[in-house]
Design a protein around this motif. Structure first.
Motif, mmCIF file in Angstrom:
data_model
loop_
_atom_site.group_PDB
_atom_site.id
_atom_site.type_symbol
_atom_site.label_atom_id
_atom_site.label_comp_id
_atom_site.label_asym_id
_atom_site.label_seq_id
_atom_site.Cartn_x
_atom_site.Cartn_y
_atom_site.Cartn_z
ATOM 1 N N PHE A 118 4.521 -6.718 6.117
ATOM 2 C CA PHE A 118 4.698 -6.717 4.662
ATOM 3 C C PHE A 118 5.511 -5.507 4.215
ATOM 4 N N ASN A 119 5.259 -4.368 4.854
ATOM 5 C CA ASN A 119 5.916 -3.120 4.451
ATOM 6 C C ASN A 119 7.085 -2.732 5.357
ATOM 7 N N GLY A 121 9.548 -6.879 4.866
ATOM 8 C CA GLY A 121 9.306 -7.308 3.491
ATOM 9 C C GLY A 121 10.077 -6.487 2.480
ATOM 10 N N ALA A 168 6.084 -10.559 1.109
ATOM 11 C CA ALA A 168 6.517 -9.340 0.420
ATOM 12 C C ALA A 168 7.808 -9.582 -0.349
ATOM 13 N N TYR A 216 7.142 -8.148 -4.035
ATOM 14 C CA TYR A 216 7.832 -6.939 -4.469
ATOM 15 C C TYR A 216 8.889 -7.185 -5.546
ATOM 16 N N ALA A 254 2.279 0.015 -1.416
ATOM 17 C CA ALA A 254 2.622 0.249 -0.014
ATOM 18 C C ALA A 254 1.661 1.240 0.625
ATOM 19 N N THR A 308 -1.867 -0.430 1.312
ATOM 20 C CA THR A 308 -1.813 -1.382 2.426
ATOM 21 C C THR A 308 -1.515 -0.681 3.751
#
Length: 535
Positions: free
Chosen positions: A66-67, A70, A201, A205, A229, A232
Protein backbone atom coordinates in the motif's frame (compact mmCIF):
# COMPACT_ATOMS: atom_id res chain seq x y z
CA UNK A 1 2.87 -24.75 20.85
CA UNK A 2 0.88 -23.80 17.75
CA UNK A 3 3.68 -24.99 15.51
CA UNK A 4 3.97 -28.73 14.90
CA UNK A 5 6.83 -30.64 16.47
CA UNK A 6 9.56 -31.04 13.89
CA UNK A 7 8.63 -27.96 11.83
CA UNK A 8 11.92 -26.25 12.37
CA UNK A 9 13.87 -29.40 11.65
CA UNK A 10 11.98 -30.08 8.44
CA UNK A 11 12.36 -26.49 7.35
CA UNK A 12 16.10 -26.74 7.76
CA UNK A 13 16.10 -29.67 5.38
CA UNK A 14 14.53 -27.65 2.60
CA UNK A 15 16.93 -26.63 -0.19
CA UNK A 16 15.58 -23.10 -0.26
CA UNK A 17 16.23 -22.45 3.40
CA UNK A 18 19.48 -24.21 4.26
CA UNK A 19 22.71 -22.38 4.84
CA UNK A 20 24.48 -21.44 1.65
CA UNK A 21 27.64 -23.00 3.03
CA UNK A 22 26.21 -26.57 2.82
CA UNK A 23 28.28 -28.84 0.68
CA UNK A 24 27.17 -29.85 -2.79
CA UNK A 25 27.38 -33.54 -1.94
CA UNK A 26 25.01 -33.13 0.99
CA UNK A 27 22.52 -31.26 -1.19
CA UNK A 28 22.56 -33.93 -3.88
CA UNK A 29 22.22 -36.79 -1.40
CA UNK A 30 19.21 -35.26 0.35
CA UNK A 31 17.09 -34.28 -2.69
CA UNK A 32 14.86 -37.36 -2.43
CA UNK A 33 14.51 -37.02 1.35
CA UNK A 34 13.51 -33.38 0.94
CA UNK A 35 10.76 -34.31 -1.50
CA UNK A 36 9.41 -37.04 0.84
CA UNK A 37 9.51 -34.72 3.87
CA UNK A 38 7.74 -31.94 1.94
CA UNK A 39 5.00 -34.31 0.78
CA UNK A 40 4.40 -35.61 4.32
CA UNK A 41 4.17 -32.04 5.68
CA UNK A 42 1.79 -31.01 2.91
CA UNK A 43 -0.48 -33.98 3.68
CA UNK A 44 -1.05 -32.85 7.29
CA UNK A 45 -0.79 -29.08 6.98
CA UNK A 46 -4.11 -27.21 6.58
CA UNK A 47 -4.58 -25.07 3.49
CA UNK A 48 -4.86 -21.90 5.53
CA UNK A 49 -2.77 -21.10 8.64
CA UNK A 50 -4.39 -21.62 12.03
CA UNK A 51 -2.48 -18.87 13.85
CA UNK A 52 -3.81 -15.32 14.10
CA UNK A 53 -0.25 -14.08 13.58
CA UNK A 54 -0.40 -15.22 9.96
CA UNK A 55 -3.39 -13.00 9.20
CA UNK A 56 -2.01 -10.06 11.16
CA UNK A 57 1.15 -10.42 9.09
CA UNK A 58 -0.94 -10.67 5.91
CA UNK A 59 -2.54 -7.30 6.63
CA UNK A 60 0.84 -5.82 7.51
CA UNK A 61 2.27 -6.98 4.17
CA UNK A 62 -0.76 -5.49 2.41
CA UNK A 63 0.12 -2.15 4.00
CA UNK A 64 3.74 -2.51 2.86
CA UNK A 65 2.57 -2.71 -0.74
CA UNK A 66 0.00 0.00 0.00
CA UNK A 67 2.83 2.38 0.90
CA UNK A 68 5.24 1.39 -1.87
CA UNK A 69 3.80 1.00 -5.37
CA UNK A 70 0.54 2.46 -4.08
CA UNK A 71 2.16 5.86 -3.65
CA UNK A 72 3.74 5.56 -7.10
CA UNK A 73 0.31 4.83 -8.59
CA UNK A 74 -1.10 7.90 -6.84
CA UNK A 75 1.63 10.28 -8.04
CA UNK A 76 -0.47 11.38 -11.03
CA UNK A 77 -2.73 13.33 -8.66
CA UNK A 78 0.27 15.09 -7.10
CA UNK A 79 1.62 15.91 -10.56
CA UNK A 80 -1.68 17.36 -11.70
CA UNK A 81 -1.78 19.63 -8.66
CA UNK A 82 1.78 20.81 -9.23
CA UNK A 83 1.02 21.68 -12.88
CA UNK A 84 -1.82 23.97 -11.92
CA UNK A 85 -0.33 25.44 -8.77
CA UNK A 86 3.08 25.42 -7.12
CA UNK A 87 5.10 24.14 -10.09
CA UNK A 88 3.19 25.84 -12.89
CA UNK A 89 5.43 26.55 -15.83
CA UNK A 90 7.77 23.70 -14.93
CA UNK A 91 8.67 21.31 -17.74
CA UNK A 92 6.58 18.13 -17.76
CA UNK A 93 9.85 16.21 -17.87
CA UNK A 94 10.77 17.56 -14.45
CA UNK A 95 7.35 16.76 -13.04
CA UNK A 96 7.59 13.16 -14.23
CA UNK A 97 11.12 12.97 -12.81
CA UNK A 98 9.69 12.99 -9.27
CA UNK A 99 7.50 9.94 -9.86
CA UNK A 100 10.07 8.14 -11.99
CA UNK A 101 12.66 8.58 -9.23
CA UNK A 102 10.35 6.70 -6.89
CA UNK A 103 9.85 3.78 -9.29
CA UNK A 104 13.57 3.76 -10.12
CA UNK A 105 14.58 3.39 -6.49
CA UNK A 106 11.96 0.74 -5.77
CA UNK A 107 13.24 -1.40 -8.63
CA UNK A 108 16.94 -0.65 -8.20
CA UNK A 109 17.04 -1.96 -4.64
CA UNK A 110 14.86 -5.04 -5.28
CA UNK A 111 17.82 -7.42 -5.51
CA UNK A 112 19.76 -6.24 -2.42
CA UNK A 113 16.61 -5.88 -0.30
CA UNK A 114 15.52 -9.38 -1.23
CA UNK A 115 18.91 -10.78 -0.28
CA UNK A 116 18.84 -8.99 3.08
CA UNK A 117 15.41 -10.43 3.77
CA UNK A 118 16.66 -13.89 2.90
CA UNK A 119 19.39 -13.48 5.51
CA UNK A 120 16.85 -12.57 8.21
CA UNK A 121 17.33 -8.79 8.37
CA UNK A 122 13.63 -8.08 7.80
CA UNK A 123 13.25 -5.97 10.95
CA UNK A 124 15.95 -3.50 9.90
CA UNK A 125 14.62 -3.30 6.34
CA UNK A 126 11.01 -2.61 7.35
CA UNK A 127 12.06 -0.19 10.12
CA UNK A 128 14.08 1.86 7.62
CA UNK A 129 11.08 2.21 5.33
CA UNK A 130 8.77 2.94 8.26
CA UNK A 131 10.90 5.96 9.08
CA UNK A 132 11.63 7.24 5.57
CA UNK A 133 8.17 7.17 3.97
CA UNK A 134 6.24 9.24 6.58
CA UNK A 135 9.28 11.45 7.20
CA UNK A 136 9.67 12.23 3.51
CA UNK A 137 5.97 13.09 3.15
CA UNK A 138 6.03 15.29 6.24
CA UNK A 139 9.12 17.11 4.96
CA UNK A 140 7.30 17.65 1.65
CA UNK A 141 4.56 19.50 3.55
CA UNK A 142 7.25 21.65 5.19
CA UNK A 143 9.19 22.33 1.98
CA UNK A 144 6.08 23.15 -0.06
CA UNK A 145 5.15 26.88 0.12
CA UNK A 146 1.86 28.10 1.50
CA UNK A 147 -0.86 29.78 -0.53
CA UNK A 148 0.23 28.11 -3.78
CA UNK A 149 3.31 30.25 -4.20
CA UNK A 150 5.94 29.06 -6.67
CA UNK A 151 7.77 26.10 -5.12
CA UNK A 152 11.33 24.90 -5.48
CA UNK A 153 11.44 21.85 -7.70
CA UNK A 154 14.59 20.59 -6.00
CA UNK A 155 13.02 20.48 -2.53
CA UNK A 156 9.95 18.61 -3.78
CA UNK A 157 12.10 16.10 -5.67
CA UNK A 158 14.39 15.56 -2.68
CA UNK A 159 11.53 14.88 -0.26
CA UNK A 160 8.87 13.15 -2.35
CA UNK A 161 11.10 11.57 -4.97
CA UNK A 162 14.30 10.65 -3.12
CA UNK A 163 13.44 10.19 0.56
CA UNK A 164 10.00 8.63 0.05
CA UNK A 165 11.37 6.57 -2.85
CA UNK A 166 14.12 5.08 -0.68
CA UNK A 167 11.54 4.17 1.96
CA UNK A 168 9.26 2.52 -0.59
CA UNK A 169 12.22 0.46 -1.86
CA UNK A 170 12.32 -1.23 1.55
CA UNK A 171 8.66 -2.27 1.30
CA UNK A 172 8.16 -3.65 -2.21
CA UNK A 173 9.98 -6.99 -2.00
CA UNK A 174 9.35 -7.27 1.75
CA UNK A 175 5.58 -7.37 1.28
CA UNK A 176 5.50 -10.56 -0.77
CA UNK A 177 8.49 -12.35 0.74
CA UNK A 178 7.33 -12.04 4.34
CA UNK A 179 3.71 -13.01 3.62
CA UNK A 180 4.74 -16.10 1.67
CA UNK A 181 6.43 -17.69 4.69
CA UNK A 182 3.03 -18.12 6.38
CA UNK A 183 0.91 -19.32 3.43
CA UNK A 184 2.69 -22.42 2.15
CA UNK A 185 -0.34 -24.00 0.46
CA UNK A 186 -2.09 -20.85 -0.74
CA UNK A 187 0.77 -18.56 -1.68
CA UNK A 188 -0.61 -17.48 -5.04
CA UNK A 189 -3.83 -16.06 -3.62
CA UNK A 190 -2.15 -14.71 -0.48
CA UNK A 191 0.47 -12.74 -2.41
CA UNK A 192 -2.16 -11.70 -4.95
CA UNK A 193 -4.13 -10.05 -2.16
CA UNK A 194 -0.94 -8.35 -0.93
CA UNK A 195 -0.29 -7.03 -4.44
CA UNK A 196 -3.76 -5.46 -4.44
CA UNK A 197 -2.44 -3.02 -1.82
CA UNK A 198 -0.87 -1.04 -4.66
CA UNK A 199 -4.11 -0.64 -6.59
CA UNK A 200 -6.22 0.01 -3.48
CA UNK A 201 -3.79 2.77 -2.49
CA UNK A 202 -4.17 4.15 -6.00
CA UNK A 203 -7.83 4.66 -5.16
CA UNK A 204 -7.51 5.81 -1.55
CA UNK A 205 -4.64 8.27 -1.83
CA UNK A 206 -5.93 10.28 -4.84
CA UNK A 207 -9.38 10.62 -3.21
CA UNK A 208 -7.81 11.58 0.10
CA UNK A 209 -5.53 14.17 -1.48
CA UNK A 210 -8.32 15.68 -3.54
CA UNK A 211 -10.75 16.18 -0.64
CA UNK A 212 -8.13 17.30 1.89
CA UNK A 213 -6.71 19.87 -0.51
CA UNK A 214 -10.17 21.30 -0.98
CA UNK A 215 -10.85 21.45 2.75
CA UNK A 216 -7.42 22.10 4.33
CA UNK A 217 -4.98 23.07 1.59
CA UNK A 218 -2.12 21.11 0.03
CA UNK A 219 0.30 21.18 2.97
CA UNK A 220 -2.23 19.86 5.47
CA UNK A 221 -3.43 17.32 2.92
CA UNK A 222 0.11 15.95 2.61
CA UNK A 223 0.38 15.81 6.40
CA UNK A 224 -2.80 13.74 6.42
CA UNK A 225 -1.29 11.36 3.87
CA UNK A 226 1.87 11.19 5.98
CA UNK A 227 -0.23 10.35 9.04
CA UNK A 228 -2.06 7.51 7.28
CA UNK A 229 1.23 6.19 5.91
CA UNK A 230 2.82 6.43 9.35
CA UNK A 231 0.08 4.51 11.12
CA UNK A 232 -0.02 1.73 8.54
CA UNK A 233 3.80 1.53 8.44
CA UNK A 234 3.99 1.15 12.22
CA UNK A 235 1.43 -1.64 12.05
CA UNK A 236 3.58 -3.37 9.42
CA UNK A 237 6.69 -2.94 11.54
CA UNK A 238 4.99 -4.70 14.45
CA UNK A 239 3.16 -7.52 12.68
CA UNK A 240 4.85 -8.06 9.28
CA UNK A 241 7.30 -10.69 10.50
CA UNK A 242 8.18 -14.02 8.83
CA UNK A 243 6.99 -17.36 10.11
CA UNK A 244 9.30 -18.38 12.98
CA UNK A 245 9.58 -21.84 11.41
CA UNK A 246 11.31 -20.35 8.39
CA UNK A 247 15.10 -20.65 8.41
CA UNK A 248 17.08 -17.79 6.84
CA UNK A 249 20.20 -18.87 4.91
CA UNK A 250 23.28 -16.83 5.66
CA UNK A 251 25.52 -15.98 2.68
CA UNK A 252 29.18 -16.84 3.04
CA UNK A 253 30.17 -13.29 2.13
CA UNK A 254 28.24 -10.16 1.24
CA UNK A 255 31.25 -8.97 -0.77
CA UNK A 256 30.99 -11.74 -3.36
CA UNK A 257 29.37 -10.95 -6.69
CA UNK A 258 27.59 -14.32 -6.70
CA UNK A 259 25.77 -13.39 -3.49
CA UNK A 260 23.82 -10.70 -5.31
CA UNK A 261 23.81 -11.89 -8.94
CA UNK A 262 23.57 -15.38 -10.45
CA UNK A 263 25.86 -15.76 -13.48
CA UNK A 264 23.78 -18.66 -14.78
CA UNK A 265 20.87 -16.29 -15.34
CA UNK A 266 22.96 -14.29 -17.80
CA UNK A 267 23.45 -17.38 -19.96
CA UNK A 268 19.75 -18.27 -19.98
CA UNK A 269 18.24 -16.90 -23.22
CA UNK A 270 14.67 -17.03 -21.95
CA UNK A 271 15.60 -15.05 -18.83
CA UNK A 272 17.57 -12.45 -20.81
CA UNK A 273 14.77 -11.88 -23.30
CA UNK A 274 12.16 -11.70 -20.56
CA UNK A 275 14.31 -9.20 -18.63
CA UNK A 276 14.44 -7.09 -21.79
CA UNK A 277 10.65 -7.39 -21.99
CA UNK A 278 10.23 -6.08 -18.45
CA UNK A 279 12.64 -3.23 -19.21
CA UNK A 280 10.46 -2.14 -22.17
CA UNK A 281 7.39 -2.62 -19.97
CA UNK A 282 8.57 -0.06 -17.41
CA UNK A 283 9.74 2.22 -20.20
CA UNK A 284 6.14 2.81 -21.25
CA UNK A 285 3.92 1.72 -18.35
CA UNK A 286 4.08 4.57 -15.86
CA UNK A 287 3.87 7.40 -18.42
CA UNK A 288 0.22 6.30 -18.71
CA UNK A 289 -0.43 6.72 -14.98
CA UNK A 290 1.64 9.90 -14.60
CA UNK A 291 0.01 11.75 -17.53
CA UNK A 292 -3.54 10.41 -17.57
CA UNK A 293 -5.10 13.26 -15.59
CA UNK A 294 -3.35 16.02 -17.51
CA UNK A 295 -4.34 14.43 -20.82
CA UNK A 296 -7.98 14.41 -19.72
CA UNK A 297 -7.76 18.05 -18.62
CA UNK A 298 -6.30 19.46 -21.83
CA UNK A 299 -8.59 17.27 -23.95
CA UNK A 300 -11.67 18.76 -22.32
CA UNK A 301 -12.66 15.40 -20.80
CA UNK A 302 -12.09 16.62 -17.26
CA UNK A 303 -11.66 19.92 -15.45
CA UNK A 304 -9.23 21.73 -13.24
CA UNK A 305 -10.95 24.67 -11.60
CA UNK A 306 -14.09 24.13 -13.67
CA UNK A 307 -12.62 24.60 -17.15
CA UNK A 308 -10.44 22.92 -19.74
CA UNK A 309 -6.77 23.28 -18.82
CA UNK A 310 -3.83 24.22 -21.07
CA UNK A 311 -0.71 22.07 -21.23
CA UNK A 312 1.05 24.52 -18.90
CA UNK A 313 -1.04 26.48 -16.40
CA UNK A 314 -0.21 30.22 -16.60
CA UNK A 315 -1.81 31.09 -13.26
CA UNK A 316 -2.58 29.08 -10.11
CA UNK A 317 -5.98 27.47 -9.80
CA UNK A 318 -8.04 27.09 -6.66
CA UNK A 319 -9.32 23.53 -7.05
CA UNK A 320 -7.65 20.17 -7.54
CA UNK A 321 -7.98 18.38 -10.84
CA UNK A 322 -11.41 16.75 -11.09
CA UNK A 323 -10.05 14.05 -13.39
CA UNK A 324 -8.51 12.31 -10.39
CA UNK A 325 -11.59 10.07 -10.71
CA UNK A 326 -10.05 8.55 -13.83
CA UNK A 327 -6.90 7.57 -11.98
CA UNK A 328 -9.01 6.07 -9.22
CA UNK A 329 -11.05 4.07 -11.75
CA UNK A 330 -7.90 2.76 -13.43
CA UNK A 331 -6.37 1.68 -10.14
CA UNK A 332 -9.62 0.14 -8.95
CA UNK A 333 -9.93 -1.94 -12.12
CA UNK A 334 -6.32 -2.98 -11.65
CA UNK A 335 -7.32 -4.76 -8.44
CA UNK A 336 -9.60 -7.08 -10.38
CA UNK A 337 -6.93 -7.71 -13.00
CA UNK A 338 -4.25 -8.59 -10.46
CA UNK A 339 -6.40 -11.30 -8.90
CA UNK A 340 -8.32 -12.67 -11.89
CA UNK A 341 -5.49 -13.03 -14.38
CA UNK A 342 -3.12 -14.39 -11.74
CA UNK A 343 -5.72 -17.08 -11.03
CA UNK A 344 -6.08 -18.02 -14.71
CA UNK A 345 -2.31 -17.90 -15.12
CA UNK A 346 -2.05 -21.03 -12.96
CA UNK A 347 -3.99 -22.90 -15.67
CA UNK A 348 -2.65 -21.34 -18.87
CA UNK A 349 0.94 -20.75 -17.77
CA UNK A 350 2.09 -17.43 -16.32
CA UNK A 351 4.22 -16.38 -19.28
CA UNK A 352 1.48 -17.27 -21.75
CA UNK A 353 -1.00 -15.15 -19.81
CA UNK A 354 1.57 -12.36 -19.54
CA UNK A 355 2.02 -12.26 -23.32
CA UNK A 356 -1.72 -12.06 -23.96
CA UNK A 357 -2.37 -9.28 -21.43
CA UNK A 358 0.65 -7.34 -22.68
CA UNK A 359 -0.61 -7.44 -26.27
CA UNK A 360 -4.11 -6.40 -25.21
CA UNK A 361 -2.73 -3.52 -23.12
CA UNK A 362 -0.75 -2.14 -26.06
CA UNK A 363 -3.79 -2.44 -28.36
CA UNK A 364 -5.93 -0.57 -25.84
CA UNK A 365 -3.49 2.35 -25.98
CA UNK A 366 -3.21 2.26 -29.78
CA UNK A 367 -6.95 2.14 -30.36
CA UNK A 368 -8.98 3.20 -27.36
CA UNK A 369 -6.78 5.85 -25.71
CA UNK A 370 -5.59 7.63 -28.86
CA UNK A 371 -9.13 7.77 -30.28
CA UNK A 372 -10.95 8.64 -27.04
CA UNK A 373 -12.91 11.83 -27.72
CA UNK A 374 -15.54 11.66 -25.00
CA UNK A 375 -15.64 11.16 -21.26
CA UNK A 376 -17.35 7.80 -21.71
CA UNK A 377 -14.55 6.59 -24.00
CA UNK A 378 -11.91 7.85 -21.55
CA UNK A 379 -13.55 5.99 -18.66
CA UNK A 380 -13.82 2.85 -20.79
CA UNK A 381 -10.08 3.05 -21.45
CA UNK A 382 -9.40 3.48 -17.73
CA UNK A 383 -11.48 0.41 -16.87
CA UNK A 384 -10.08 -1.96 -19.49
CA UNK A 385 -6.49 -0.78 -19.35
CA UNK A 386 -6.63 -0.90 -15.57
CA UNK A 387 -7.76 -4.53 -15.65
CA UNK A 388 -5.10 -5.73 -18.08
CA UNK A 389 -2.32 -3.49 -16.75
CA UNK A 390 -2.85 -4.95 -13.28
CA UNK A 391 -1.96 -8.32 -14.72
CA UNK A 392 0.93 -6.93 -16.77
CA UNK A 393 2.61 -5.32 -13.78
CA UNK A 394 1.88 -8.20 -11.40
CA UNK A 395 2.92 -11.24 -13.45
CA UNK A 396 6.72 -10.78 -13.94
CA UNK A 397 7.68 -12.83 -10.83
CA UNK A 398 5.31 -15.61 -11.89
CA UNK A 399 6.80 -15.63 -15.37
CA UNK A 400 10.31 -15.86 -13.93
CA UNK A 401 9.16 -18.87 -11.90
CA UNK A 402 7.84 -20.42 -15.11
CA UNK A 403 11.23 -19.92 -16.76
CA UNK A 404 13.07 -21.44 -13.80
CA UNK A 405 10.72 -24.42 -13.73
CA UNK A 406 11.55 -25.17 -17.37
CA UNK A 407 15.28 -24.52 -16.92
CA UNK A 408 16.22 -26.78 -14.03
CA UNK A 409 14.65 -30.04 -15.18
CA UNK A 410 16.87 -32.71 -13.62
CA UNK A 411 15.65 -34.13 -10.28
CA UNK A 412 18.98 -33.23 -8.68
CA UNK A 413 18.65 -29.62 -9.85
CA UNK A 414 14.92 -29.16 -9.27
CA UNK A 415 15.46 -27.40 -5.95
CA UNK A 416 17.36 -24.64 -7.77
CA UNK A 417 14.10 -23.47 -9.33
CA UNK A 418 12.94 -22.75 -5.77
CA UNK A 419 16.05 -21.20 -4.29
CA UNK A 420 16.91 -18.95 -7.24
CA UNK A 421 13.49 -17.36 -7.74
CA UNK A 422 14.14 -14.38 -5.47
CA UNK A 423 17.60 -13.77 -6.91
CA UNK A 424 16.47 -13.93 -10.54
CA UNK A 425 13.40 -11.80 -9.84
CA UNK A 426 15.51 -9.19 -8.05
CA UNK A 427 18.00 -9.12 -10.93
CA UNK A 428 15.17 -8.64 -13.41
CA UNK A 429 13.69 -5.71 -11.47
CA UNK A 430 17.07 -4.08 -10.90
CA UNK A 431 17.73 -4.10 -14.67
CA UNK A 432 14.32 -2.47 -15.19
CA UNK A 433 15.21 0.40 -12.84
CA UNK A 434 16.85 2.55 -15.52
CA UNK A 435 13.94 2.23 -18.00
CA UNK A 436 11.52 3.02 -15.16
CA UNK A 437 13.48 6.24 -14.58
CA UNK A 438 13.91 7.45 -18.16
CA UNK A 439 10.56 6.33 -19.59
CA UNK A 440 8.42 8.99 -17.88
CA UNK A 441 11.17 11.58 -18.48
CA UNK A 442 11.12 10.99 -22.23
CA UNK A 443 7.32 11.07 -22.23
CA UNK A 444 7.34 14.35 -20.32
CA UNK A 445 9.82 15.89 -22.73
CA UNK A 446 7.66 14.84 -25.68
CA UNK A 447 4.67 16.63 -24.17
CA UNK A 448 6.68 19.82 -23.61
CA UNK A 449 8.30 19.69 -27.04
CA UNK A 450 5.17 19.02 -29.11
CA UNK A 451 2.39 20.26 -26.76
CA UNK A 452 0.27 17.17 -27.39
CA UNK A 453 -0.31 13.96 -25.50
CA UNK A 454 -0.47 11.79 -28.63
CA UNK A 455 3.29 11.55 -28.20
CA UNK A 456 2.92 9.96 -24.76
CA UNK A 457 0.26 7.60 -26.05
CA UNK A 458 2.42 6.36 -28.92
CA UNK A 459 5.51 6.16 -26.72
CA UNK A 460 3.72 3.92 -24.23
CA UNK A 461 2.05 1.80 -26.91
CA UNK A 462 5.29 1.15 -28.81
CA UNK A 463 7.14 0.33 -25.57
CA UNK A 464 4.51 -2.21 -24.52
CA UNK A 465 4.52 -3.70 -28.02
CA UNK A 466 8.29 -4.21 -27.90
CA UNK A 467 7.84 -5.75 -24.47
CA UNK A 468 5.31 -8.25 -25.84
CA UNK A 469 7.64 -9.15 -28.71
CA UNK A 470 10.49 -9.83 -26.28
CA UNK A 471 8.18 -12.03 -24.21
CA UNK A 472 7.29 -14.02 -27.31
CA UNK A 473 11.00 -14.58 -28.04
CA UNK A 474 11.52 -15.69 -24.42
CA UNK A 475 8.62 -18.09 -24.81
CA UNK A 476 10.23 -19.49 -27.97
CA UNK A 477 13.14 -20.88 -25.94
CA UNK A 478 10.88 -22.77 -23.52
CA UNK A 479 9.02 -26.09 -24.00
CA UNK A 480 5.29 -26.45 -24.47
CA UNK A 481 2.86 -28.46 -22.34
CA UNK A 482 4.03 -31.80 -23.76
CA UNK A 483 7.72 -31.04 -23.22
CA UNK A 484 8.55 -30.33 -26.86
CA UNK A 485 9.50 -26.92 -28.22
CA UNK A 486 7.52 -24.60 -30.44
CA UNK A 487 9.91 -25.13 -33.36
CA UNK A 488 9.17 -28.86 -33.22
CA UNK A 489 5.44 -28.24 -33.49
CA UNK A 490 6.00 -25.88 -36.43
CA UNK A 491 8.15 -28.43 -38.28
CA UNK A 492 5.51 -31.10 -37.79
CA UNK A 493 2.73 -28.75 -38.82
CA UNK A 494 4.47 -28.22 -42.16
CA UNK A 495 5.19 -31.95 -42.54
CA UNK A 496 8.92 -31.83 -41.78
CA UNK A 497 9.08 -34.60 -39.19
CA UNK A 498 12.77 -35.30 -39.75
CA UNK A 499 13.70 -31.73 -38.85
CA UNK A 500 11.36 -31.89 -35.86
CA UNK A 501 13.13 -34.98 -34.52
CA UNK A 502 16.51 -33.38 -35.14
CA UNK A 503 15.45 -30.23 -33.27
CA UNK A 504 14.36 -32.26 -30.25
CA UNK A 505 17.62 -34.18 -30.16
CA UNK A 506 19.44 -30.90 -29.70
CA UNK A 507 17.35 -30.32 -26.56
CA UNK A 508 17.67 -33.50 -24.49
CA UNK A 509 17.02 -31.96 -21.09
CA UNK A 510 13.40 -30.85 -21.43
CA UNK A 511 10.68 -31.88 -19.03
CA UNK A 512 6.93 -31.91 -19.54
CA UNK A 513 4.82 -30.14 -18.62
CA UNK A 514 6.11 -26.57 -18.21
CA UNK A 515 3.06 -24.71 -19.47
CA UNK A 516 0.75 -24.59 -17.65
CA UNK A 517 2.37 -25.13 -14.30
CA UNK A 518 2.26 -28.45 -12.49
CA UNK A 519 -0.47 -28.92 -9.95
CA UNK A 520 0.45 -27.33 -6.65
CA UNK A 521 2.96 -24.91 -8.21
CA UNK A 522 2.50 -21.49 -6.63
CA UNK A 523 3.95 -18.33 -8.08
CA UNK A 524 4.99 -15.36 -5.99
CA UNK A 525 7.78 -12.83 -5.78
CA UNK A 526 10.20 -14.06 -3.17
CA UNK A 527 13.05 -16.53 -3.06
CA UNK A 528 11.22 -19.03 -0.90
CA UNK A 529 7.75 -18.71 -2.35
CA UNK A 530 7.51 -21.49 -4.93
CA UNK A 531 6.34 -25.00 -4.23
CA UNK A 532 6.25 -27.78 -6.78
CA UNK A 533 4.52 -30.80 -5.32
CA UNK A 534 4.39 -32.55 -8.66
CA UNK A 535 1.58 -34.57 -10.06
Amino acid sequence: MARRVGDEESQKDRPSTRSLSSSTSQETASVENISITSSMEDAFEPKWPQSWRAYACWLGCFFLMFNSWGLVNAYGTFSSYYVGNSLRGVDQLELNFIGSTQSFLVLLFSAPVGKLLDAGHFRYVVATGTFLVPFGLFMLSVAHPKDDAQASFGSIWATQGLVVGLGMACFFVSSSQIAATWFRKSKSLAVGVVACGASIAGVVYPAMIRFLIEELGFNNAVRGVAGLAGVTCVYSLIFATPNPAHVHPQPQSYCKFSTWFDKEALTNKAFCWFTAAVAFLFLGFYPVFFNLEEWAAISGLGTRGGSRAPVVAPTPTTAPLQTYFMLMIMNGASTFGRLAFAFFGDYTGALNMHIVTQIVSSLLIYILWTLASSTAAAIAFCVFFGMFSGSVIGLPPASIANILNCTYTKPSDEHLAHSKLGQWTGMMYSVAAIPALIGPLIAGHLVTEYSTYITVQLWSAVSLTLSALCMIVARWYLPTVDGTHISTHLYRFFGKDDKADEAEKRRPNTRAPCFPCPEGFSFTTGPYQVENKGR
